[in-house]
Design a protein around this motif. Structure first.
Motif, PDB file in Angstrom:
ATOM      1  N   ALA A 107      33.150  40.529  30.989  1.00  0.00           N
ATOM      2  CA  ALA A 107      32.266  40.004  32.034  1.00  0.00           C
ATOM      3  C   ALA A 107      31.589  41.123  32.822  1.00  0.00           C
ATOM      4  N   LYS A 108      32.318  42.202  33.091  1.00  0.00           N
ATOM      5  CA  LYS A 108      31.713  43.280  33.891  1.00  0.00           C
ATOM      6  C   LYS A 108      30.549  43.926  33.147  1.00  0.00           C
ATOM      7  N   TYR A 109      30.664  44.058  31.825  1.00  0.00           N
ATOM      8  CA  TYR A 109      29.559  44.638  31.054  1.00  0.00           C
ATOM      9  C   TYR A 109      28.397  43.662  30.917  1.00  0.00           C
ATOM     10  N   ILE A 110      28.696  42.380  30.766  1.00  0.00           N
ATOM     11  CA  ILE A 110      27.634  41.365  30.685  1.00  0.00           C
ATOM     12  C   ILE A 110      26.860  41.313  32.002  1.00  0.00           C
ATOM     13  N   CYS A 111      27.565  41.307  33.121  1.00  0.00           N
ATOM     14  CA  CYS A 111      26.907  41.250  34.434  1.00  0.00           C
ATOM     15  C   CYS A 111      26.052  42.489  34.684  1.00  0.00           C
ATOM     16  N   ALA A 112      26.636  43.657  34.474  1.00  0.00           N
ATOM     17  CA  ALA A 112      25.891  44.897  34.723  1.00  0.00           C
ATOM     18  C   ALA A 112      24.685  44.991  33.796  1.00  0.00           C
ATOM     19  N   GLY A 113      24.880  44.667  32.539  1.00  0.00           N
ATOM     20  CA  GLY A 113      23.780  44.758  31.575  1.00  0.00           C
ATOM     21  C   GLY A 113      22.677  43.768  31.839  1.00  0.00           C
ATOM     22  N   SER A 114      23.034  42.540  32.161  1.00  0.00           N
ATOM     23  CA  SER A 114      22.001  41.521  32.369  1.00  0.00           C
ATOM     24  C   SER A 114      21.164  41.812  33.610  1.00  0.00           C
TER      25      SER A 114
ATOM     26  N   LEU B   9      19.021  45.146  32.666  1.00  0.00           N
ATOM     27  CA  LEU B   9      18.002  44.922  31.640  1.00  0.00           C
ATOM     28  C   LEU B   9      16.901  43.981  32.120  1.00  0.00           C
ATOM     29  N   THR B  10      17.266  42.993  32.918  1.00  0.00           N
ATOM     30  CA  THR B  10      16.249  42.092  33.458  1.00  0.00           C
ATOM     31  C   THR B  10      15.275  42.841  34.360  1.00  0.00           C
ATOM     32  N   GLN B  11      15.795  43.690  35.222  1.00  0.00           N
ATOM     33  CA  GLN B  11      14.916  44.440  36.119  1.00  0.00           C
ATOM     34  C   GLN B  11      14.050  45.444  35.358  1.00  0.00           C
ATOM     35  N   ILE B  12      14.601  46.061  34.340  1.00  0.00           N
ATOM     36  CA  ILE B  12      13.803  46.974  33.520  1.00  0.00           C
ATOM     37  C   ILE B  12      12.712  46.185  32.791  1.00  0.00           C
TER      38      ILE B  12
ATOM     39  N   GLN C 135      21.429  51.063  41.731  1.00  0.00           N
ATOM     40  CA  GLN C 135      22.255  49.973  41.226  1.00  0.00           C
ATOM     41  C   GLN C 135      23.084  50.429  40.026  1.00  0.00           C
ATOM     42  N   ILE C 136      22.472  51.199  39.137  1.00  0.00           N
ATOM     43  CA  ILE C 136      23.200  51.726  37.987  1.00  0.00           C
ATOM     44  C   ILE C 136      24.309  52.661  38.455  1.00  0.00           C
TER      45      ILE C 136
ATOM     46  N   LEU D   3      31.582  51.804  40.818  1.00  0.00           N
ATOM     47  CA  LEU D   3      32.379  50.748  41.455  1.00  0.00           C
ATOM     48  C   LEU D   3      32.689  49.577  40.522  1.00  0.00           C
ATOM     49  N   LEU D   4      31.660  48.996  39.928  1.00  0.00           N
ATOM     50  CA  LEU D   4      31.854  47.767  39.153  1.00  0.00           C
ATOM     51  C   LEU D   4      32.619  48.008  37.862  1.00  0.00           C
ATOM     52  N   LEU D   5      32.183  48.950  37.076  1.00  0.00           N
ATOM     53  CA  LEU D   5      32.792  49.145  35.760  1.00  0.00           C
ATOM     54  C   LEU D   5      34.222  49.693  35.817  1.00  0.00           C
ATOM     55  N   PRO D   6      34.550  50.631  36.711  1.00  0.00           N
ATOM     56  CA  PRO D   6      35.931  51.116  36.732  1.00  0.00           C
ATOM     57  C   PRO D   6      36.955  50.052  37.147  1.00  0.00           C
ATOM     58  N   ASP D   7      36.662  49.264  38.174  1.00  0.00           N
ATOM     59  CA  ASP D   7      37.606  48.240  38.639  1.00  0.00           C
ATOM     60  C   ASP D   7      36.843  47.120  39.355  1.00  0.00           C
ATOM     61  N   PRO D   8      36.355  46.136  38.593  1.00  0.00           N
ATOM     62  CA  PRO D   8      35.527  45.092  39.199  1.00  0.00           C
ATOM     63  C   PRO D   8      36.272  44.205  40.192  1.00  0.00           C
ATOM     64  N   VAL D   9      37.558  44.040  40.020  1.00  0.00           N
ATOM     65  CA  VAL D   9      38.312  43.172  40.933  1.00  0.00           C
ATOM     66  C   VAL D   9      38.501  43.855  42.285  1.00  0.00           C
ATOM     67  N   ALA D  10      38.924  45.100  42.274  1.00  0.00           N
ATOM     68  CA  ALA D  10      39.181  45.815  43.530  1.00  0.00           C
ATOM     69  C   ALA D  10      37.892  46.184  44.266  1.00  0.00           C
ATOM     70  N   ASN D  11      36.817  46.411  43.523  1.00  0.00           N
ATOM     71  CA  ASN D  11      35.581  46.913  44.134  1.00  0.00           C
ATOM     72  C   ASN D  11      34.475  45.876  44.236  1.00  0.00           C
ATOM     73  N   ASP D  12      34.786  44.622  44.012  1.00  0.00           N
ATOM     74  CA  ASP D  12      33.744  43.591  43.982  1.00  0.00           C
ATOM     75  C   ASP D  12      32.936  43.530  45.271  1.00  0.00           C
ATOM     76  N   VAL D  13      33.589  43.406  46.389  1.00  0.00           N
ATOM     77  CA  VAL D  13      32.889  43.262  47.666  1.00  0.00           C
ATOM     78  C   VAL D  13      32.125  44.542  48.000  1.00  0.00           C
ATOM     79  N   LYS D  14      32.751  45.686  47.776  1.00  0.00           N
ATOM     80  CA  LYS D  14      32.083  46.962  48.050  1.00  0.00           C
ATOM     81  C   LYS D  14      30.864  47.137  47.154  1.00  0.00           C
ATOM     82  N   TYR D  15      31.000  46.775  45.877  1.00  0.00           N
ATOM     83  CA  TYR D  15      29.866  46.874  44.952  1.00  0.00           C
ATOM     84  C   TYR D  15      28.721  45.970  45.398  1.00  0.00           C
ATOM     85  N   GLN D  16      29.027  44.726  45.733  1.00  0.00           N
ATOM     86  CA  GLN D  16      27.987  43.790  46.157  1.00  0.00           C
ATOM     87  C   GLN D  16      27.305  44.270  47.432  1.00  0.00           C
TER      88      GLN D  16
END
Length: 98
Positions: free
Chosen positions: A15-22, A25-28, A53-54, A60-73
């Motif tokens: 899920a973390k790769y799908i979210c980051a990629g989508s 890629l959409t913005q690009i 964002q990348i 933040l997102l890719l190393p630990d999406p659960v612990a860093n979710d709020v900080k990443y957002q």
């Protein structure tokens, strides 16, 4: 009725790769479209807003999406929102009759 969110369907790692990629890629793709219609300044602005964002995805997102979710957002979302605003301003002022 089951919950079929991305983490449920693909696991946290998928899920973390799908979210980051989508998102990226959409913005690009939007920047490429703006470039194609001659709005190079706005395309560059969108690409400039994708860079932080990348960075936040990689740190933040890719190393630990659960612990860093709020900080990443909190750190990444403003750049995403300004990208949406820049796109809307561009398309609102673009002359499509040409």
């Amino acid at each position: 009725m089951g919950l079929n969110s991305l983490p449920v369907a693909f696991g946290i790692d998928g899920a973390k790769y799908i979210c980051a990629g989508s998102v990226t890629l959409t913005q690009i793709g939007v920047a490429a479209y703006l470039q194609a219609i001659g709005e190079t300044t706005y395309a560059a602005i969108i690409l400039g807003l994708v860079v932080p964002q990348i960075y936040f995805q990689a740190t933040l997102l890719l190393p630990d999406p659960v612990a860093n979710d709020v900080k990443y957002q909190a750190q990444s979302q403003p750049f995403f929102v300004f990208g949406i605003l820049a796109t809307a301003l561009c398309l609102g002022h673009h002359d499509f009759s040409v």
